[in-house]
Scaffold this active site. Structure first.
Site, short mmCIF file in Angstrom:
data_model
loop_
_atom_site.label_atom_id
_atom_site.label_comp_id
_atom_site.label_asym_id
_atom_site.label_seq_id
_atom_site.Cartn_x
_atom_site.Cartn_y
_atom_site.Cartn_z
N CYS A 87 -1.90 -4.01 36.21
CA CYS A 87 -0.72 -3.94 37.07
C CYS A 87 -1.02 -3.05 38.24
O CYS A 87 -2.08 -2.46 38.35
CB CYS A 87 0.46 -3.37 36.30
SG CYS A 87 0.31 -1.59 36.01
N ARG A 105 -3.21 -6.95 41.93
CA ARG A 105 -3.49 -6.42 40.59
C ARG A 105 -2.52 -6.97 39.54
O ARG A 105 -2.68 -6.70 38.34
CB ARG A 105 -3.40 -4.89 40.62
CG ARG A 105 -4.43 -4.22 41.49
CD ARG A 105 -4.24 -2.71 41.47
NE ARG A 105 -4.56 -2.17 40.17
CZ ARG A 105 -5.73 -1.60 39.86
NH1 ARG A 105 -6.68 -1.51 40.76
NH2 ARG A 105 -5.94 -1.11 38.66
N TRP A 108 1.23 -7.77 35.54
CA TRP A 108 0.48 -8.91 35.01
C TRP A 108 0.66 -8.85 33.50
O TRP A 108 0.23 -7.90 32.85
CB TRP A 108 -0.99 -8.80 35.40
CG TRP A 108 -1.85 -9.96 35.01
CD1 TRP A 108 -2.04 -11.11 35.70
CD2 TRP A 108 -2.66 -10.06 33.84
NE1 TRP A 108 -2.93 -11.93 35.04
CE2 TRP A 108 -3.32 -11.31 33.88
CE3 TRP A 108 -2.89 -9.23 32.74
CZ2 TRP A 108 -4.18 -11.73 32.90
CZ3 TRP A 108 -3.76 -9.65 31.75
CH2 TRP A 108 -4.40 -10.90 31.84
N ASN A 131 0.25 1.00 33.08
CA ASN A 131 -0.84 0.04 33.13
C ASN A 131 -1.73 0.29 31.92
O ASN A 131 -2.17 1.41 31.70
CB ASN A 131 -1.65 0.24 34.42
CG ASN A 131 -2.79 -0.75 34.55
OD1 ASN A 131 -2.84 -1.74 33.83
ND2 ASN A 131 -3.70 -0.48 35.46
N GLY A 132 -1.99 -0.73 31.12
CA GLY A 132 -2.79 -0.58 29.92
C GLY A 132 -2.15 -1.27 28.73
O GLY A 132 -1.22 -2.08 28.89
N GLU A 157 -21.97 -18.90 38.63
CA GLU A 157 -21.00 -18.23 39.49
C GLU A 157 -20.20 -19.25 40.30
O GLU A 157 -18.99 -19.12 40.47
CB GLU A 157 -21.71 -17.25 40.42
CG GLU A 157 -20.83 -16.62 41.49
CD GLU A 157 -19.67 -15.82 40.94
OE1 GLU A 157 -18.76 -15.51 41.74
OE2 GLU A 157 -19.62 -15.51 39.73
N LYS A 187 -16.18 -19.77 40.31
CA LYS A 187 -15.36 -19.73 41.52
C LYS A 187 -14.45 -20.95 41.62
O LYS A 187 -13.27 -20.84 41.95
CB LYS A 187 -16.25 -19.67 42.77
CG LYS A 187 -16.80 -18.32 43.07
CD LYS A 187 -15.72 -17.33 43.47
CE LYS A 187 -16.10 -15.93 43.07
NZ LYS A 187 -16.01 -15.63 41.65
N GLU A 196 -11.65 -20.76 38.94
CA GLU A 196 -10.72 -19.66 39.21
C GLU A 196 -9.70 -20.03 40.27
O GLU A 196 -8.50 -19.75 40.12
CB GLU A 196 -11.49 -18.42 39.71
CG GLU A 196 -12.16 -17.60 38.65
CD GLU A 196 -12.86 -16.40 39.25
OE1 GLU A 196 -12.74 -15.31 38.68
OE2 GLU A 196 -13.54 -16.54 40.30
N HIS A 245 -30.38 -32.49 26.63
CA HIS A 245 -30.07 -31.98 25.30
C HIS A 245 -28.57 -32.00 25.01
O HIS A 245 -28.10 -31.26 24.15
CB HIS A 245 -30.63 -30.57 25.13
CG HIS A 245 -32.11 -30.49 25.26
ND1 HIS A 245 -32.97 -30.99 24.29
CD2 HIS A 245 -32.91 -30.02 26.25
CE1 HIS A 245 -34.22 -30.81 24.67
NE2 HIS A 245 -34.21 -30.22 25.86
N LYS A 274 -6.88 -8.91 39.63
CA LYS A 274 -8.14 -8.47 40.22
C LYS A 274 -8.93 -7.52 39.32
O LYS A 274 -10.08 -7.75 39.02
CB LYS A 274 -7.85 -7.79 41.56
CG LYS A 274 -9.08 -7.28 42.29
CD LYS A 274 -9.96 -8.41 42.75
CE LYS A 274 -11.10 -7.94 43.62
NZ LYS A 274 -12.02 -9.05 43.94
#
Length: 605
Positions: free
Chosen positions: A2, A27, A75, A101-102, A482, A486, A489, A505, A600
């Protein structure tokens, strides 16, 4: 995760808090709230709203005056996004307000005990437990009431607390989640990120785990959760407020992609030593004798930082000839790893606060390991807890998906690999070759960015895909991983990454015209092997987009990137795929800077 912001002083607090929340919305952005008090009235006044900060702003009354307040953008971890689950949380008498936050691990047990004592909860959150614990304390000071409550808490927290009976102060505390104090002129700020502070002050104090602070309008003091006084010397934030603005771009993601040439130049500046064909990395705190004693390098990160670490491990093996590998920090810390005294551990985190990485660092330090940090944020928790490290100097990155920080992190690993290599067996000639390649990077990145219109058109060709495959061999495989991350996301298109050598395979079963493949095809000693993989895909009617140093005959489309040294090519080959993800998301109408379900800085498990 948050965003927390608070203020105590003489100014009208609501506009300051709302501005801070806007800067911290990356955040967390599913709900938000604000609580204030005024010297003329000790009563706390609160407004909360599900949704973005703009929804909260629309609800704040015109007459909502006060000079002290705390605010929060959320969040969700406990309880779905809603007005009731939004922070701040008040007790039954509307005297205590908490933002948090946590995650409180023992929240269920504490809630059951409080329920048995007659406490009624309004939300599903773990945070409300803390509010009631503070409210029930009879200690003479707010500091002691908060301390008593924290003794009962198991888990992580960054908190700010107001109390109607103590209107002259805000009490804050940290354990595993960032808390930063902003030191003003007869006014004080608190936030979970300096982004909320730099418009008003660049003098900050970052709390350590187990540390608390009391903020008054003209003073602050810090102390431990046990009550012992600590010393806190303010430091100056490197970046100014303008660094956190969009700078004329439509999104932060586009701005940050476009800043990469300048960012890479910044991470190289002042570090290259032409005399000895090496680099200066003064913050490593690792002398030549210690470096020669390293027998293995283990790199730990999460998400994009993990992928940067995979490229970094390859660079260290190639240039320094030290066995190296990368592992998700979230897995490492739970598998009871063997900690070898001859292994150099490297913790990677854009924010420097990523909880899984920080927890791994703390466990390694407990077992006597040498740990370096590769982080972007000066003074962050990982930067403070490691033995030394490298700042990547990417500048503030606001978009939830990382772009320029990924690139600068990989460049930082190239510097570290060159440094270790020249101490060991890398020749002067190879050192000069790598330095020449590093110096070419900013101009080559700018050349790629100049072809954005071409990549935007290609994004339109592939935006209708429901799923995409990304492939690469050796150096190309972390780039594929990566790029796959991206795309998923920011566009929400399902994407998978595989080593090109693994196609036969299993993954070949997925190939069909509706499943495009993005192939990383550098001009190196594996070029013909990579072309053979394209043949296999084409034989099964698969569509191919190649990222290569020359046009690929079997590909439907090729994005041609400039050639650098083989070892440094992965840095360049990822950049057009950042633009591909961006323009695909744009074509699909996604919320690019704030993708669903993500935030983030991941400061919780």
């Amino acid at each position: 995760m948050c965003g927390i912001v608070g203020y105590i002083g003489k100014r009208d607090v609501a506009p300051l808090l709302l501005e801070g929340l806007q800067r911290l919305e990356y955040r967390g952005y599913d709900s938000s709230g604000i609580v204030i008090s005024s010297p003329k009235s000790a009563a706390l006044k609160m407004v909360k709203a599900k949704g973005r900060v703009r929804e909260l702003e629309a609800r704040v009354p015109k007459r909502f005056a006060g000079t002290t307040g705390i605010a929060h953008t959320r969040w969700a971890t406990h309880g779905a996004p809603s007005d009731l689950n939004a922070h701040p949380h008040l007790d039954a008498e509307n005297k205590v307000a908490v933002v948090h936050n946590g995650i409180i691990d023992n929240a269920s047990d504490l809630r059951a005990r409080l329920n048995a004592d007659g406490v009624e909860f309004l939300s599903e959150t773990d945070t409300e437990v803390l509010t009631h614990l503070i409210a029930r304390s009879q200690a003479p000071t707010l500091e002691e009431r908060v301390r008593e409550a924290l003794r009962l808490i198991e888990g992580t927290y960054g908190i700010a607390v107001m109390h109607a009976d103590f209107p002259d102060r805000i009490v804050v505390a940290r354990n595993g989640s960032p808390v930063v104090l902003g030191i003003g002129e007869k006014e004080m700020f608190v936030a979970s990120d300096v982004a909320a502070l730099v418009s008003h002050t660049r003098q900050v104090v970052t709390l350590d785990d187990g540390e608390m602070a009391t903020l008054k309008a003209d003073d602050f003091r810090t102390y431990t959760t046990e009550g012992s006084t600590t010393s806190a010397t303010p430091t100056t934030v490197e970046w100014e407020a303008e660094s956190y603005d969009m700078g004329g771009h439509d999104t932060y993601m586009h701005k940050e992609i476009s800043e990469q040439a300048e960012a890479v130049d910044r991470v190289l500046r002042g570090r290259i030593d032409d005399r000895f064909s090496t680099v200066h990395l003064g913050g490593l705190n690792l002398d030549a004798r210690d470096a020669r004693g390293v027998r293995r390098v283990k790199i730990l990160g999460c998400g994009t930082s993990y992928h940067a670490g995979q490229i970094g491990a390859q660079l260290i093996e190639e240039l320094a000839r030290i066995p190296a590998d990368a592992e998700p920090a979230s897995e490492f810390r739970y598998r009871n790893p063997v900690v070898d005294p001859d292994t150099l551990y490297v913790a990677v985190s854009q924010s420097g606060e990523t909880y899984d990485v920080l927890a791994a660092v703390q466990e390694l330090k407990r077992k006597g390991a040498r740990v370096l940090g590769v982080v972007n944020v000066v003074g962050s928790a990982i930067a403070r807890e490691t033995d030394g490290g490298v700042y990547v100097h990417a500048g503030p990155e606001v978009c939830v998906v990382s772009t320029k920080c990924f690139t600068n992190t990989v460049v930082s690993f190239a510097l570290l690999a060159l440094h270790l290599g020249r101490i060991r067996d890398l020749s002067v000639a190879d050192g000069k070759r790598i330095i020449a390649g590093l110096r070419k990077l900013p101009a080559q990145i700018a050349e790629i960015l100049d072809r954005e219109d071409e990549i935007e058109k290609l994004a339109g060709e592939y935006a209708d895909a429901r799923s995409m495959m990304f492939i690469g061999r050796v150096r190309g495989y972390p780039v594929a991983r990566e790029a796959s991350l991206k795309l998923k996301e920011v566009s929400y298109i399902h994407a998978e990454a595989y080593p090109a050598s693994e196609l036969k395979h299993g993954p070949l079963a997925l190939i069909e015209p509706a499943m495009p493949t993005v192939a990383i095809v550098p001009d190196d000693d594996l070029l013909e092997k990579n072309r053979a993989a394209l043949e296999e895909i084409k034989a099964r009617d698969g569509r191919i987009l190649a990222v290569a140093h020359q046009e690929q005959p079997k590909a439907d489309h090729t994005i041609v990137v400039p050639k650098n040294e083989d070892e440094l090519d992965p840095i360049l080959m990822g950049i057009p795929l950042q633009l591909l993800a961006y323009h695909t998301a744009l074509a699909l109408g996604r919320d690019i800077d704030k993708p669903r379900n993500l935030a983030k800085s991941v400061t919780v498990e």
